[in-house]
Scaffold this active site. Structure first.
Site: not given
Length: 401
Positions: A211, A290
């Site tokens: 955030n 990934k």
């Protein structure tokens, strides 16, 4: 009231239009009881004559490293030793660069390099200069060495630009001087734990959910608590900030890391201020490699709730302990904060409207509301450092109830 009676302030004045504010600062420091000695750079003398500062300070102004006026003292060493506080206002980008890199090529830079007194810098420069990467790096170097800053402020500049770079007003700088020389040590003996910053919930080895929390509020609270005499532990998520001097630092990454750290540390604390912004959800699984694109297919991410750190701390609350939380909200701010106050077993919660652009995430100001079971106290928009002190003052009141 003369809080600075018996204190010596050496005021360094560098060249810039804000020199006129240094005249008022000299006057205010004298009225507060300080003995003020002024050191001016050659460029500063182009804006205001030394006679002005000599009249205001009642001392000769020092401008030249080699000028002799009937004293056998080495002037820059004498002033460096005499100072209880060394203030530079206005502080140009040039003097900050010299200080950061140990350059001593005039009376001011030589004297400040020799002093062991606390140093307070009030920057004043064009917005472009303030934002320049070199200036920002120099400021980080100085901060890491314990140099204190006040300002700069945003607004209309003398050059016609608008943005950060204005020197803080003399009244504010004088107030910081008083705080530094006459600190309030009302938290001596208190063990304080502060959480700060975001958490990161990993998706794969290169991606994570997080955030916008910068950690600035939590770091300001930790710094304020140290200045007031507390023994401070700062539990911090990943941020780009230098921890305050004198603080024990515990670094965490995920919400689970934060949970474990708080579980281990919370019971021994007197005051806990939870200003961190832990993630409410975390990926159900973390990929070992990934994650690649799915050849045009949608990627579905399954999330699960993270453990409630504040609720866990509240469940372990002991007698005599004060718990403070933060509520970062975008709507129904006070209502949602009051619900959290009761649900998490807090003594106080700081309601924070993070939808504002001038306060909250990513900026140096905040406009919080302090909510307890007894009352609601909204604070005006102020620096996070000032908000930190207001929060701690209210928290100290709760120990007496």
């Amino acid at each position: 009231m003369r809080p600075l009676e018996g204190k010596c302030v050496v005021l360094g004045v560098t060249g810039g239009i804000a020199v006129y504010k240094a005249c008022e600062l000299t006057s205010r420091l004298r009225k507060a009881g300080a003995d003020v000695y002024v050191v001016m750079t050659k460029n500063a003398c182009e804006f205001v004559a030394p006679l002005t500062f000599e009249t205001l300070s009642n001392h000769p102004v020092v401008t030249d490293t080699f000028k002799r006026e009937g004293t056998w003292e080495v002037e820059h060493v004498s002033l460096a030793k005499r100072a209880d506080l060394f203030v530079i206002a206005p502080a140009t980008a040039n003097i900050c660069a010299k200080m950061a890199h140990g350059i001593a090529d005039d009376m001011l830079s030589t004297t400040v390099l020799a002093t062991k007194a606390p140093i307070l810098v009030a920057p004043a420069m064009n917005t472009g200069m303030w934002d320049n990467a070199a200036t920002r790096h120099n400021m980080q170097i100085l901060a890491s060495r314990g140099v204190h800053f006040v300002g700069p402020e945003g607004g209309y500049l003398a050059c016609g630009d608008s943005g950060m770079g204005r020197m803080s007003e003399a009244e504010k700088i004088c107030g910081v001087c008083v705080d530094m020389l006459c600190p309030v040590l009302d938290m001596e003996g208190k063990k304080v734990l502060v959480t700060a910053g975001p958490t990161r919930e990993m998706l794969d080895p290169v991606r994570f959910i997080t955030n916008r929390s910068s950690g600035k509020m939590g770091y300001a609270i930790a710094e304020a608590a140290v200045k007031r005499g507390a023994r401070v532990t700062l539990v911090t998520g990943p941020v780009n900030l230098t921890p305050p001097a004198g603080v024990r630092v515990v670094s965490v990454q995920s919400t689970m890391d934060l949970y474990n750290a708080m579980e281990a540390l919370c019971e021994e604390q007197d005051l806990i201020v939870q200003s961190a912004a832990p993630a409410d959800y975390t990926p159900d699984t973390v990929a070992d490699q990934k994650i690649k694109k799915q050849k045009g297919e949608d990627f579905v991410l399954t999330l699960r709730e993270t453990p409630d750190v504040a609720a866990m701390v509240g469940s372990k609350k002991r007698a005599g302990q004060v718990l403070v939380g933060f509520a970062a909200e975008t709507e129904h701010v006070l209502e949602n904060a009051q619900k959290k106050l009761a649900k998490k077993n807090l003594d106080m919660i700081c309601a924070n409207d993070v939808s504002r652009t001038d306060a909250g995430f990513d900026v140096d100001q905040n406009a919080i509301t302090l909510i307890t079971r007894e009352d609601v106290r909204p604070l005006e928009l102020m620096s996070k450092k000032d908000a930190a002190h207001a929060l701690l003052t209210r928290a100290m009141e709760l120990f007496k109830q």
